[in-house]
Motif scaffolding. Structure first.
Motif, PDB file in Angstrom:
ATOM      1  N   ASN A 109      53.393  29.168  30.740  1.00  0.00           N
ATOM      2  CA  ASN A 109      54.001  30.119  31.466  1.00  0.00           C
ATOM      3  C   ASN A 109      53.352  31.116  32.458  1.00  0.00           C
ATOM      4  O   ASN A 109      53.834  32.180  33.044  1.00  0.00           O
ATOM      5  CB  ASN A 109      54.476  31.311  30.297  1.00  0.00           C
ATOM      6  N   PHE A 110      52.177  30.522  32.715  1.00  0.00           N
ATOM      7  CA  PHE A 110      51.332  31.033  33.634  1.00  0.00           C
ATOM      8  C   PHE A 110      51.249  30.055  34.959  1.00  0.00           C
ATOM      9  O   PHE A 110      51.341  29.139  35.285  1.00  0.00           O
ATOM     10  CB  PHE A 110      49.812  31.278  33.147  1.00  0.00           C
ATOM     11  N   ARG A 111      51.143  31.047  35.986  1.00  0.00           N
ATOM     12  CA  ARG A 111      50.994  30.533  37.587  1.00  0.00           C
ATOM     13  C   ARG A 111      49.626  30.256  38.024  1.00  0.00           C
ATOM     14  O   ARG A 111      48.725  30.864  37.404  1.00  0.00           O
ATOM     15  CB  ARG A 111      51.838  31.537  38.628  1.00  0.00           C
ATOM     16  N   SER A 112      49.577  29.561  38.919  1.00  0.00           N
ATOM     17  CA  SER A 112      48.360  29.201  39.701  1.00  0.00           C
ATOM     18  C   SER A 112      47.623  30.241  40.547  1.00  0.00           C
ATOM     19  O   SER A 112      46.509  30.301  40.752  1.00  0.00           O
ATOM     20  CB  SER A 112      48.423  27.986  40.456  1.00  0.00           C
ATOM     21  N   PRO A 141      47.360  42.037  44.163  1.00  0.00           N
ATOM     22  CA  PRO A 141      47.593  40.560  44.767  1.00  0.00           C
ATOM     23  C   PRO A 141      45.831  40.303  44.885  1.00  0.00           C
ATOM     24  O   PRO A 141      45.129  40.955  45.091  1.00  0.00           O
ATOM     25  CB  PRO A 141      47.955  40.902  46.230  1.00  0.00           C
ATOM     26  N   LEU A 142      45.655  39.280  44.461  1.00  0.00           N
ATOM     27  CA  LEU A 142      44.400  38.561  44.470  1.00  0.00           C
ATOM     28  C   LEU A 142      44.233  37.635  45.295  1.00  0.00           C
ATOM     29  O   LEU A 142      44.438  36.110  44.945  1.00  0.00           O
ATOM     30  CB  LEU A 142      43.668  38.178  43.116  1.00  0.00           C
ATOM     31  N   ILE A 143      43.927  37.571  46.596  1.00  0.00           N
ATOM     32  CA  ILE A 143      43.915  36.293  47.693  1.00  0.00           C
ATOM     33  C   ILE A 143      42.377  36.106  47.682  1.00  0.00           C
ATOM     34  O   ILE A 143      41.693  36.934  48.169  1.00  0.00           O
ATOM     35  CB  ILE A 143      44.221  36.961  49.103  1.00  0.00           C
ATOM     36  N   PRO A 144      42.228  34.728  47.444  1.00  0.00           N
ATOM     37  CA  PRO A 144      40.538  34.638  47.262  1.00  0.00           C
ATOM     38  C   PRO A 144      40.010  34.457  48.993  1.00  0.00           C
ATOM     39  O   PRO A 144      40.775  34.276  49.832  1.00  0.00           O
ATOM     40  CB  PRO A 144      40.661  32.704  47.122  1.00  0.00           C
ATOM     41  N   GLY A 145      38.765  35.223  48.857  1.00  0.00           N
ATOM     42  CA  GLY A 145      38.064  35.565  50.141  1.00  0.00           C
ATOM     43  C   GLY A 145      38.131  37.000  50.550  1.00  0.00           C
ATOM     44  O   GLY A 145      37.633  37.377  51.507  1.00  0.00           O
ATOM     45  N   MET A 166      41.757  30.466  26.994  1.00  0.00           N
ATOM     46  CA  MET A 166      43.025  30.286  26.218  1.00  0.00           C
ATOM     47  C   MET A 166      43.842  29.295  26.689  1.00  0.00           C
ATOM     48  O   MET A 166      45.186  29.557  26.503  1.00  0.00           O
ATOM     49  CB  MET A 166      43.423  31.919  25.891  1.00  0.00           C
ATOM     50  N   GLY A 167      43.521  28.528  27.507  1.00  0.00           N
ATOM     51  CA  GLY A 167      44.206  27.481  28.084  1.00  0.00           C
ATOM     52  C   GLY A 167      44.766  27.739  29.290  1.00  0.00           C
ATOM     53  O   GLY A 167      45.650  27.090  30.288  1.00  0.00           O
ATOM     54  N   VAL A 168      44.533  29.245  29.944  1.00  0.00           N
ATOM     55  CA  VAL A 168      45.085  29.641  31.074  1.00  0.00           C
ATOM     56  C   VAL A 168      43.925  29.786  32.090  1.00  0.00           C
ATOM     57  O   VAL A 168      42.920  29.987  31.876  1.00  0.00           O
ATOM     58  CB  VAL A 168      45.616  30.914  31.068  1.00  0.00           C
ATOM     59  N   LYS A 169      44.413  29.091  33.462  1.00  0.00           N
ATOM     60  CA  LYS A 169      43.435  29.287  34.382  1.00  0.00           C
ATOM     61  C   LYS A 169      43.632  30.547  35.161  1.00  0.00           C
ATOM     62  O   LYS A 169      44.403  31.116  35.683  1.00  0.00           O
ATOM     63  CB  LYS A 169      43.951  28.033  35.440  1.00  0.00           C
ATOM     64  N   CYS A 170      42.398  31.162  35.051  1.00  0.00           N
ATOM     65  CA  CYS A 170      42.097  32.683  35.409  1.00  0.00           C
ATOM     66  C   CYS A 170      41.296  32.701  36.922  1.00  0.00           C
ATOM     67  O   CYS A 170      40.438  31.927  37.136  1.00  0.00           O
ATOM     68  CB  CYS A 170      41.176  33.679  34.446  1.00  0.00           C
ATOM     69  N   VAL A 171      41.697  33.516  37.761  1.00  0.00           N
ATOM     70  CA  VAL A 171      41.120  34.053  39.094  1.00  0.00           C
ATOM     71  C   VAL A 171      39.879  34.742  38.446  1.00  0.00           C
ATOM     72  O   VAL A 171      39.869  35.710  37.728  1.00  0.00           O
ATOM     73  CB  VAL A 171      41.953  34.693  39.704  1.00  0.00           C
ATOM     74  N   ASP A 210      35.464  39.473  36.640  1.00  0.00           N
ATOM     75  CA  ASP A 210      36.486  39.552  35.687  1.00  0.00           C
ATOM     76  C   ASP A 210      37.534  38.747  35.974  1.00  0.00           C
ATOM     77  O   ASP A 210      37.232  38.018  37.011  1.00  0.00           O
ATOM     78  CB  ASP A 210      37.103  40.972  36.251  1.00  0.00           C
ATOM     79  N   TRP A 211      38.173  38.387  34.690  1.00  0.00           N
ATOM     80  CA  TRP A 211      39.189  37.217  35.129  1.00  0.00           C
ATOM     81  C   TRP A 211      40.513  37.710  34.827  1.00  0.00           C
ATOM     82  O   TRP A 211      40.897  38.465  33.807  1.00  0.00           O
ATOM     83  CB  TRP A 211      38.988  36.012  33.710  1.00  0.00           C
ATOM     84  N   TYR A 212      41.500  37.415  35.743  1.00  0.00           N
ATOM     85  CA  TYR A 212      42.822  37.757  35.747  1.00  0.00           C
ATOM     86  C   TYR A 212      43.691  36.473  36.022  1.00  0.00           C
ATOM     87  O   TYR A 212      43.559  35.511  36.458  1.00  0.00           O
ATOM     88  CB  TYR A 212      43.335  38.520  36.841  1.00  0.00           C
ATOM     89  N   ALA A 213      45.078  36.631  35.337  1.00  0.00           N
ATOM     90  CA  ALA A 213      46.198  35.422  35.564  1.00  0.00           C
ATOM     91  C   ALA A 213      47.326  36.192  35.670  1.00  0.00           C
ATOM     92  O   ALA A 213      47.660  37.132  35.101  1.00  0.00           O
ATOM     93  CB  ALA A 213      45.945  34.326  34.550  1.00  0.00           C
ATOM     94  N   GLN A 214      48.552  35.453  36.177  1.00  0.00           N
ATOM     95  CA  GLN A 214      49.503  36.156  36.340  1.00  0.00           C
ATOM     96  C   GLN A 214      50.965  35.241  35.715  1.00  0.00           C
ATOM     97  O   GLN A 214      50.595  34.062  36.006  1.00  0.00           O
ATOM     98  CB  GLN A 214      49.891  36.247  37.891  1.00  0.00           C
ATOM     99  N   ASP A 215      51.515  35.599  34.761  1.00  0.00           N
ATOM    100  CA  ASP A 215      52.656  34.791  34.256  1.00  0.00           C
ATOM    101  C   ASP A 215      53.717  34.665  35.151  1.00  0.00           C
ATOM    102  O   ASP A 215      53.959  35.358  36.400  1.00  0.00           O
ATOM    103  CB  ASP A 215      53.120  35.314  32.784  1.00  0.00           C
TER     104      ASP A 215
END
Length: 235
Positions: free
Chosen positions: A40-43, A51-55, A83-88, A106-111
């Motif tokens: 249920n999570f996005r990449s 918003p977390l835009i790399p760079g 927990m199986g979720v790819k976090c930024v 810090d580690w974040y992810a969006q569902d």
């Protein structure tokens, strides 16, 4: 100390206070264990208010009881599976007079419903005499720690939510209280900001925080402490 909250370095084992505050703010004091489905999570994290835009590089000036700190936030291209979720991974550096005081990831992810979750942090604090401490570090799924919500997908005033959960060490809370506010900081004037109140169940006090659309966190205010965005460098 997480980017979205400033309570991480003052964790106090106060279970009675935690229960009283939970009751006062309408939070269920029973065991917290959200259901996390990796499918249920996005990449990517593209919430309008977080918003977390790399760079992307953010710079803040932080004033704590009259003492000045520089804070640099870098959204990295690195990820971590939790927990199986790819976090930024977001790199957070706090320094004073050119000397690093705290170095955090810090580690974040969006569902898929748009909610941004906080899965933990790896913190190194630099103390006098060359001493270092990992106090404040935690990871969801380890030793009972659970992820929390840093920004709800349905971003409007509503009920409080847990931002992080590691009993006795990380029990920060948040609540959206207003929309459509204008905030002026050294980086500029930002309209249509979302305002939250954020606090810890382990200590008294709290803070107000403002998030600008398309930017994220721009300002916070607490007793004796102000943090303000001074510049943004886009990738």
């Amino acid at each position: 100390m997480a980017w979205h909250g400033m309570f991480g370095d003052q964790r106090l084992p106060l279970p009675v206070l935690a229960i009283l505050l939970a009751i006062a703010f309408g939070v269920n004091a029973e065991r917290y264990q959200p259901q996390i489905d990796p499918a249920n999570f996005r990449s990517k994290v593209d919430h309008p208010y977080f918003p977390l835009i790399p760079g992307t590089h953010f710079r803040y000036i932080e004033t704590v009881m009259g003492e000045m700190f520089d804070r640099e936030i870098i959204v990295t291209s690195e990820t971590k599976m939790i927990m199986g979720v790819k976090c930024v991974a977001v790199h957070d550096l706090v320094s004073a007079k050119g000397e690093v005081k705290e170095d955090t990831y810090d580690w974040y992810a969006q569902d898929k419903q748009g909610t941004v979750w906080y899965f933990g942090e790896a913190t190194t604090k630099f103390k006098p005499g060359g001493r270092m401490s990992a106090e404040g570090s935690w990871e969801a799924g380890v030793k009972g720690a659970q992820p929390g919500i840093v920004m709800p997908g349905d971003a409007k005033p509503g009920r409080p939510y847990r931002q992080e959960y590691y009993v006795g060490w990380a029990e920060d809370m948040g609540q959206i209280v207003a929309l459509g506010e204008t905030v002026t900081v050294p980086a500029g004037a930002f309209a249509n900001c979302l305002r939250t109140k954020e606090w810890s169940l382990l200590e008294s006090g709290g803070e107000k925080r403002w998030y600008a659309p398309g930017i994220g966190f721009v300002r916070s205010e607490a007793i004796g402490e102000v943090v303000a965005l001074i510049s943004i460098k886009w990738p």
